[in-house]
Design a protein around this motif. Structure first.
Motif, short mmCIF file in Angstrom:
data_model
loop_
_atom_site.label_atom_id
_atom_site.label_comp_id
_atom_site.label_asym_id
_atom_site.label_seq_id
_atom_site.Cartn_x
_atom_site.Cartn_y
_atom_site.Cartn_z
N ALA A 137 0.80 -1.27 0.08
CA ALA A 137 0.04 0.06 0.02
C ALA A 137 0.97 1.30 0.04
CB ALA A 137 -0.89 0.00 1.19
N SER A 138 0.60 2.21 -0.99
CA SER A 138 1.10 3.35 -0.95
C SER A 138 0.48 4.51 -0.59
CB SER A 138 1.77 3.65 -2.61
OG SER A 138 2.57 2.50 -2.93
N ALA A 139 1.21 5.58 -0.18
CA ALA A 139 0.42 6.94 0.03
C ALA A 139 -0.74 7.14 -1.02
CB ALA A 139 1.34 8.10 0.19
N GLY A 140 -1.91 7.55 -0.42
CA GLY A 140 -2.95 8.03 -1.41
C GLY A 140 -3.74 6.71 -1.72
N TRP A 141 -3.41 5.44 -1.54
CA TRP A 141 -3.91 4.27 -1.99
C TRP A 141 -4.82 3.83 -0.78
CZ3 TRP A 141 -3.74 2.38 -7.05
CH2 TRP A 141 -3.16 3.21 -7.98
N SER A 142 -4.97 3.82 0.40
CA SER A 142 -5.44 3.53 1.41
C SER A 142 -6.85 2.55 1.04
CB SER A 142 -5.69 4.17 2.49
OG SER A 142 -6.88 5.30 2.44
N ALA A 143 -7.77 3.28 0.71
CA ALA A 143 -9.05 2.46 0.28
C ALA A 143 -8.99 1.34 -0.87
CB ALA A 143 -10.11 3.47 -0.17
N TYR A 144 -8.17 1.70 -1.90
CA TYR A 144 -8.06 0.85 -2.84
C TYR A 144 -7.12 -0.26 -2.30
CZ TYR A 144 -6.91 -1.06 -7.64
OH TYR A 144 -6.59 -1.82 -8.58
N ALA A 145 -6.09 -0.18 -1.89
CA ALA A 145 -5.23 -1.15 -1.33
C ALA A 145 -6.08 -2.10 -0.43
CB ALA A 145 -3.97 -0.53 -0.70
N ALA A 146 -6.90 -1.28 0.53
CA ALA A 146 -7.50 -2.45 1.58
C ALA A 146 -8.41 -3.17 0.97
CB ALA A 146 -8.17 -1.14 2.45
N SER A 147 -9.20 -2.65 -0.09
CA SER A 147 -9.99 -3.62 -0.80
C SER A 147 -9.10 -4.68 -1.54
CB SER A 147 -10.86 -2.70 -1.93
OG SER A 147 -9.97 -2.33 -2.70
N LYS A 148 -8.03 -4.36 -1.80
CA LYS A 148 -7.36 -5.36 -2.75
C LYS A 148 -6.55 -6.30 -1.68
CE LYS A 148 -8.29 -4.48 -6.79
NZ LYS A 148 -8.95 -5.12 -7.94
N PHE A 149 -6.19 -5.89 -0.63
CA PHE A 149 -5.55 -6.89 0.49
C PHE A 149 -6.63 -7.57 0.84
CE2 PHE A 149 -1.91 -4.34 0.52
CZ PHE A 149 -0.95 -5.10 1.66
N GLY A 150 -7.89 -7.09 1.04
CA GLY A 150 -9.06 -7.92 1.54
C GLY A 150 -9.40 -9.05 0.35
N LEU A 151 -9.14 -8.73 -0.93
CA LEU A 151 -9.50 -9.54 -2.19
C LEU A 151 -8.54 -10.81 -1.94
CD1 LEU A 151 -11.35 -10.13 -4.32
CD2 LEU A 151 -9.62 -9.06 -5.88
N ARG A 152 -7.26 -10.48 -1.51
CA ARG A 152 -6.25 -11.55 -1.29
C ARG A 152 -6.58 -12.28 -0.48
NH1 ARG A 152 -0.05 -10.22 0.71
NH2 ARG A 152 0.78 -12.15 0.85
N ALA A 153 -7.13 -11.82 0.73
CA ALA A 153 -7.45 -12.80 2.00
C ALA A 153 -8.81 -13.83 1.43
CB ALA A 153 -7.88 -12.06 3.14
N LEU A 154 -9.72 -12.91 0.94
CA LEU A 154 -10.77 -13.76 0.29
C LEU A 154 -10.14 -14.98 -0.64
CD1 LEU A 154 -13.69 -14.39 -0.40
CD2 LEU A 154 -13.44 -12.59 -2.45
N ALA A 155 -9.10 -14.95 -1.58
CA ALA A 155 -8.91 -15.84 -2.38
C ALA A 155 -8.09 -16.90 -1.59
CB ALA A 155 -7.92 -15.14 -3.42
N ASP A 156 -7.20 -16.43 -0.71
CA ASP A 156 -6.47 -17.46 0.19
C ASP A 156 -7.44 -18.39 1.14
OD1 ASP A 156 -4.19 -16.44 -0.73
OD2 ASP A 156 -3.67 -15.26 0.93
N ALA A 157 -8.52 -17.65 1.97
CA ALA A 157 -9.55 -18.50 2.40
C ALA A 157 -10.15 -19.45 1.45
CB ALA A 157 -10.38 -17.58 3.36
N LEU A 158 -10.65 -19.03 0.33
CA LEU A 158 -11.60 -19.76 -0.59
C LEU A 158 -10.60 -20.94 -0.94
CD1 LEU A 158 -14.02 -20.09 -2.38
CD2 LEU A 158 -12.82 -18.53 -3.81
N ARG A 159 -9.43 -20.70 -1.27
CA ARG A 159 -8.48 -22.01 -1.78
C ARG A 159 -8.40 -22.82 -0.76
NH1 ARG A 159 -4.33 -18.91 -1.90
NH2 ARG A 159 -4.53 -18.14 -4.02
N ALA A 160 -8.18 -22.65 0.45
CA ALA A 160 -8.04 -23.49 1.55
C ALA A 160 -9.44 -24.16 1.80
CB ALA A 160 -7.75 -22.88 2.95
N GLU A 161 -10.60 -23.54 1.46
CA GLU A 161 -11.66 -24.05 1.68
C GLU A 161 -12.30 -25.26 0.68
OE1 GLU A 161 -14.03 -20.27 3.95
OE2 GLU A 161 -14.55 -20.80 1.72
N GLU A 162 -11.72 -24.96 -0.47
CA GLU A 162 -12.31 -25.71 -1.90
C GLU A 162 -11.36 -26.63 -2.30
OE1 GLU A 162 -15.22 -25.52 -3.34
OE2 GLU A 162 -15.77 -24.33 -1.66
N VAL A 163 -10.04 -26.82 -1.40
CA VAL A 163 -9.11 -27.72 -2.09
C VAL A 163 -9.73 -29.34 -2.35
CG1 VAL A 163 -8.04 -28.28 0.22
CG2 VAL A 163 -6.62 -28.69 -1.90
N ASP A 164 -10.52 -29.69 -1.28
CA ASP A 164 -11.00 -30.98 -1.43
C ASP A 164 -12.16 -31.08 -2.51
OD1 ASP A 164 -9.33 -31.89 0.64
OD2 ASP A 164 -10.75 -31.34 2.26
#
Length: 233
Positions: A137-164
């Motif tokens: 995250a860079s200066a001026g990018w807080s909201a966008y970066a926060a949404s994208k950090f969250g998207l990364r977390a969503l993908a990581d959790a989903l990956r663990a949930e759906e592997v089986d």
């Protein structure tokens, strides 16, 4: 390779538009999301064989039940749409914060929930087109970066949930790419836009298709795409 079926957001511009054309050109079946009936008509003119679903990512409630409009298996769910509105925290408008988190994070989560049974049926893939702002995250990018950090977390959790269930989940992190969104970013930053300095949308599409077309014995959880030319200071 036989034709496959893809659900895609963001097909109206930039990376999403280039990706939709590449998939259509190779004969794959497209299911495209459009935010309004008018937008759906525009997309239908460019992609006459595609199924169009009308739902506004800025209003995730419109996604509820959209899975019932899709018949059969889906090979790939491709989250490409996104919005950006830069600004320092001290002047960040609530509306700007809410829009970016809603479109970039909440809507992909709801759409994934709706389409997951279809992707499970094909043991397919879900691809989140994130951003380098989802890693740093860079200066001026807080909201966008926060949404994208969250998207990364969503993908990581989903990956663990759906592997089986045999569902592969990948995140692609493009750095600055020559798109209308990037032009808007430069305008907000007060910088001159020079598309030749940045990655082409087709190069990002090449990366996405490599992930999508990977044989069933492997997966690419995360991949970053960066321009060769360093950013001017």
């Amino acid at each position: 390779m036989s034709a496959r079926r893809h659900v895609l957001t963001g097909a109206g511009s930039g990376i999403g538009l280039a990706l939709a054309h590449r998939l259509a050109d190779r004969g794959d079946e497209l299911v495209l999301l459009a935010r309004s009936d008018a937008r759906a008509r525009e997309l239908a003119a460019s992609f006459p064989q595609a199924q169009l679903l009308v739902a506004d990512l800025a209003d995730p409630g419109t996604l509820n039940g959209i899975g019932r409009q899709v018949d059969g298996a889906v090979d790939t769910l491709l989250h490409v749409a996104g919005v950006v509105d830069l600004g320092p925290v001290e002047r960040l408008r609530l509306a700007a914060w809410e829009e970016q988190v809603t479109v970039n994070l909440t809507a992909p989560a709801v759409l994934t929930r709706e389409l997951l049974p279809h992707v499970r049926r094909s043991r397919g893939s879900i691809v989140f087109v994130n951003s380098s702002a989802g890693l740093t995250a860079s200066a001026g990018w807080s909201a966008y970066a926060a949404s994208k950090f969250g998207l990364r977390a969503l993908a990581d959790a989903l990956r663990a949930e759906e592997v089986d269930n045999g569902v592969r989940v990948s995140t692609v992190y493009p750095s600055r790419t020559a798109t209308p969104m990037q032009e808007k970013v430069h305008e907000q930053e007060g910088r001159t836009y020079d598309s030749s300095r940045w990655i082409s949308a087709d190069t990002v599409v090449d990366t996405i298709l490599h992930v999508v077309d990977l044989p069933a014995d492997a997966t690419i959880p995360d991949v970053t795409v960066r321009p060769v030319v360093p950013r001017a200071t």
